[in-house]
Motif scaffolding. Structure first.
Motif, PDB file in Angstrom:
ATOM      1  N   ILE A  64       0.755  -1.189   0.146  1.00  0.00           N
ATOM      2  CA  ILE A  64      -0.123  -0.066   0.111  1.00  0.00           C
ATOM      3  C   ILE A  64       0.953   1.292  -0.049  1.00  0.00           C
ATOM      4  O   ILE A  64       1.880   1.366   0.796  1.00  0.00           O
ATOM      5  CB  ILE A  64      -0.950  -0.121   1.258  1.00  0.00           C
ATOM      6  CG1 ILE A  64      -2.009  -1.138   1.094  1.00  0.00           C
ATOM      7  CG2 ILE A  64      -1.543   1.569   1.312  1.00  0.00           C
ATOM      8  CD1 ILE A  64      -2.709  -1.480   2.486  1.00  0.00           C
ATOM      9  N   THR A 117      -2.750  -1.717 -11.269  1.00  0.00           N
ATOM     10  CA  THR A 117      -3.484  -1.170 -10.270  1.00  0.00           C
ATOM     11  C   THR A 117      -2.520  -0.853  -9.050  1.00  0.00           C
ATOM     12  O   THR A 117      -1.471  -1.253  -9.093  1.00  0.00           O
ATOM     13  CB  THR A 117      -4.687  -1.925  -9.673  1.00  0.00           C
ATOM     14  OG1 THR A 117      -4.103  -3.080  -9.340  1.00  0.00           O
ATOM     15  CG2 THR A 117      -5.707  -2.262 -10.696  1.00  0.00           C
ATOM     16  N   PRO A 142       3.950  -1.414   4.194  1.00  0.00           N
ATOM     17  CA  PRO A 142       3.257  -2.669   4.856  1.00  0.00           C
ATOM     18  C   PRO A 142       3.305  -2.614   6.378  1.00  0.00           C
ATOM     19  O   PRO A 142       4.017  -1.807   6.738  1.00  0.00           O
ATOM     20  CB  PRO A 142       3.905  -3.764   4.053  1.00  0.00           C
ATOM     21  CG  PRO A 142       5.559  -3.443   4.002  1.00  0.00           C
ATOM     22  CD  PRO A 142       5.328  -1.910   3.634  1.00  0.00           C
ATOM     23  N   SER A 143       2.520  -3.359   6.971  1.00  0.00           N
ATOM     24  CA  SER A 143       2.879  -3.651   8.267  1.00  0.00           C
ATOM     25  C   SER A 143       4.161  -3.962   8.694  1.00  0.00           C
ATOM     26  O   SER A 143       4.751  -4.831   8.047  1.00  0.00           O
ATOM     27  CB  SER A 143       1.815  -4.575   8.952  1.00  0.00           C
ATOM     28  OG  SER A 143       2.009  -5.969   8.237  1.00  0.00           O
ATOM     29  N   PRO A 223      -3.794 -10.141  -4.298  1.00  0.00           N
ATOM     30  CA  PRO A 223      -2.642 -11.526  -4.084  1.00  0.00           C
ATOM     31  C   PRO A 223      -2.157 -11.720  -2.677  1.00  0.00           C
ATOM     32  O   PRO A 223      -1.849 -12.651  -2.425  1.00  0.00           O
ATOM     33  CB  PRO A 223      -1.477 -10.836  -5.254  1.00  0.00           C
ATOM     34  CG  PRO A 223      -1.789  -9.590  -5.318  1.00  0.00           C
ATOM     35  CD  PRO A 223      -3.175  -9.189  -5.154  1.00  0.00           C
ATOM     36  N   GLY A 224      -2.114 -10.462  -1.874  1.00  0.00           N
ATOM     37  CA  GLY A 224      -1.656 -10.743  -0.464  1.00  0.00           C
ATOM     38  C   GLY A 224      -2.674 -11.501   0.338  1.00  0.00           C
ATOM     39  O   GLY A 224      -2.162 -11.514   1.761  1.00  0.00           O
TER      40      GLY A 224
HETATM   41  P1  AMP Z   1      -0.460  -5.131   4.194  1.00  0.00           P
HETATM   42  O1  AMP Z   1       0.254  -3.514   3.865  1.00  0.00           O
HETATM   43  O2  AMP Z   1       0.709  -5.982   4.680  1.00  0.00           O
HETATM   44  O3  AMP Z   1      -1.529  -5.067   5.112  1.00  0.00           O
HETATM   45  O4  AMP Z   1      -0.879  -5.565   2.964  1.00  0.00           O
HETATM   46  C1  AMP Z   1      -1.473  -4.988   1.782  1.00  0.00           C
HETATM   47  C2  AMP Z   1      -2.471  -5.395   1.143  1.00  0.00           C
HETATM   48  O5  AMP Z   1      -2.852  -4.671  -0.088  1.00  0.00           O
HETATM   49  C3  AMP Z   1      -1.820  -6.631   0.087  1.00  0.00           C
HETATM   50  O6  AMP Z   1      -1.886  -7.916   0.829  1.00  0.00           O
HETATM   51  C4  AMP Z   1      -2.787  -6.781  -0.813  1.00  0.00           C
HETATM   52  O7  AMP Z   1      -3.686  -7.556  -0.737  1.00  0.00           O
HETATM   53  C5  AMP Z   1      -3.363  -5.465  -0.956  1.00  0.00           C
HETATM   54  N1  AMP Z   1      -2.972  -4.608  -2.277  1.00  0.00           N
HETATM   55  C6  AMP Z   1      -1.794  -3.946  -2.363  1.00  0.00           C
HETATM   56  N2  AMP Z   1      -1.931  -3.392  -3.605  1.00  0.00           N
HETATM   57  C7  AMP Z   1      -2.954  -4.090  -4.159  1.00  0.00           C
HETATM   58  C8  AMP Z   1      -3.144  -4.017  -5.798  1.00  0.00           C
HETATM   59  N3  AMP Z   1      -2.791  -3.088  -6.581  1.00  0.00           N
HETATM   60  N4  AMP Z   1      -4.384  -4.794  -6.156  1.00  0.00           N
HETATM   61  C9  AMP Z   1      -5.000  -5.184  -4.871  1.00  0.00           C
HETATM   62  N5  AMP Z   1      -4.678  -5.479  -3.779  1.00  0.00           N
HETATM   63  C10 AMP Z   1      -3.580  -4.773  -3.303  1.00  0.00           C
END
Ligand code: AMP
Ligand code: MG
Length: 313
Positions: A64, A117, A142-143, A223-224
């Motif tokens: 993110i 995206t 991320p976290s 995907p995450g």
């Molecule tokens: P985290 O920051 O670890 O909580 O995880 C961020 C989450 O955002 C990821 O696991 C993805 O599922 C989601 N994410 C980030 N970028 C995208 C994207 N372009 N499309 C879909 N999901 C996203």
């Protein structure tokens, strides 16, 4: 990176120091209203690579991007009217928008895991907001925990997860919401889909935009969203009203425990305490973790989502 555990106090000087580290391509753990984020500038390949390396995160799991303002976000993604409406209503705040990546946006491909995206959020936490304003550069964050671990809602959790590998932590105390942001994908036809439940509930989003599209292909597009995540390293048993002898009980409402997420049954309070309770249970000598039933409504859906993944075998 130093082996010491360094905290930076979030005063004017500390924020300037954190901004310097980030500007030079380093990592800083920063408090947000959701959880602590492991931040690096999103426009530098070496900085982004260091996030993946430090977390041990698989490279198909996109990050993110945190922005100082909607204007900064619009330089990176294409906002349709639904996106504008959500940003207008919920930013700054715990809502992440997945939008079409703008051509020529200064974002490293690794940030989006090569997708077309990008996930964007303007955090509301005053320290994260000041840092982003001072820096003026979007931050991938991320976290701030090793991949698959329980997310950090306190600087101690960051140090416990990374140990001697820990980046400096801008210390903002405990995080308010305590759960990661809600993630919404916006489609070109104006529809929306919930990719991850979080502090902004599906009910609130429906009030703003009308009902969501039927979920399709969510596993590919988020995907995450791995089934097993937030692992405290021991078995987690859900929907229990008491623990076995050598178990750690996480209570809720009238179901008592070694800790209670909210004695009054307040779901927002429970969300803010969830990860700290899992950290405490993980650090205890108990062999298994038992969790009281949490109602599947409002923020309870986000809590159950995290718990189900913590409990996945
Ligand atoms: P985290 O920051 O670890 O909580 O995880 C961020 C989450 O955002 C990821 O696991 C993805 O599922 C989601 N994410 C980030 N970028 C995208 C994207 N372009 N499309 C879909 N999901 C996203
Ligand atoms: Mg995470």
């Amino acid at each position: 990176m130093s082996g010491k555990q360094t905290t930076i106090s979030p005063d004017k000087e500390g924020i300037a120091r954190a901004a310097d580290i980030l500007r030079d391509g380093g990592l800083v753990a920063m408090p947000t209203e959701t959880v602590y984020g492991l931040a690096a500038r999103a426009d530098r390949p070496d900085a982004v690579a260091e996030i993946y390396r430090t977390k041990g995160r698989p490279d198909f799991n996109p990050l993110i991007v945190h922005v100082a303002s909607p204007e900064m976000a619009r330089k990176l993604a294409i906002f349709n009217s639904a996106a504008e409406q959500l940003a207008d209503t919920y930013w700054p705040g715990p809502l992440t928008l997945v939008l079409p990546l703008r051509e020529g946006a200064d974002i490293v491909p690794a940030v989006t895991a090569g997708l077309g995206t990008i996930a964007l959020r303007q955090p509301a936490h005053p320290i994260a907001a000041r840092l982003l304003r001072e820096l003026g550069i979007p931050l991938a964050a991320p976290s701030a925990n090793r991949s698959n671990g329980v997310s950090p809602t306190h600087s101690d959790h960051v140090f416990a997860s990374f140990g001697g590998q820990s980046p400096p932590v801008l210390d903002g105390g405990a995080c308010d919401a305590g759960l990661e942001s809600t993630i919404v994908a916006l489609d070109t036809d104006g529809g929306w889909r919930l990719l991850r439940p979080g502090p902004i509930t599906a009910e609130e989003l429906t009030e703003t935009l009308g009902p969501p599209e039927k979920s399709r292909g969510a596993t590919i597009e988020a995907p995450g969203q791995l089934k097993k995540h937030y692992s405290p390293g021991k078995p987690v048993l859900l929907g229990r009203i008491r623990a076995d002898q050598d178990g750690f009980m996480i209570g809720f409402g009238e179901v008592a425990g070694d800790v209670n997420l909210s004695a009054t049954g307040d779901l927002a309070e429970a969300a803010s305490r969830l990860f700290a309770a899992l950290h405490q249970a993980a650090a205890s000598g108990c062999k298994a973790i038992y969790v009281a039933p949490i109602p599947a409504e409002g923020m309870g859906r986000a809590i159950n989502d995290r718990l189900e993944r913590a409990a996945a075998p």
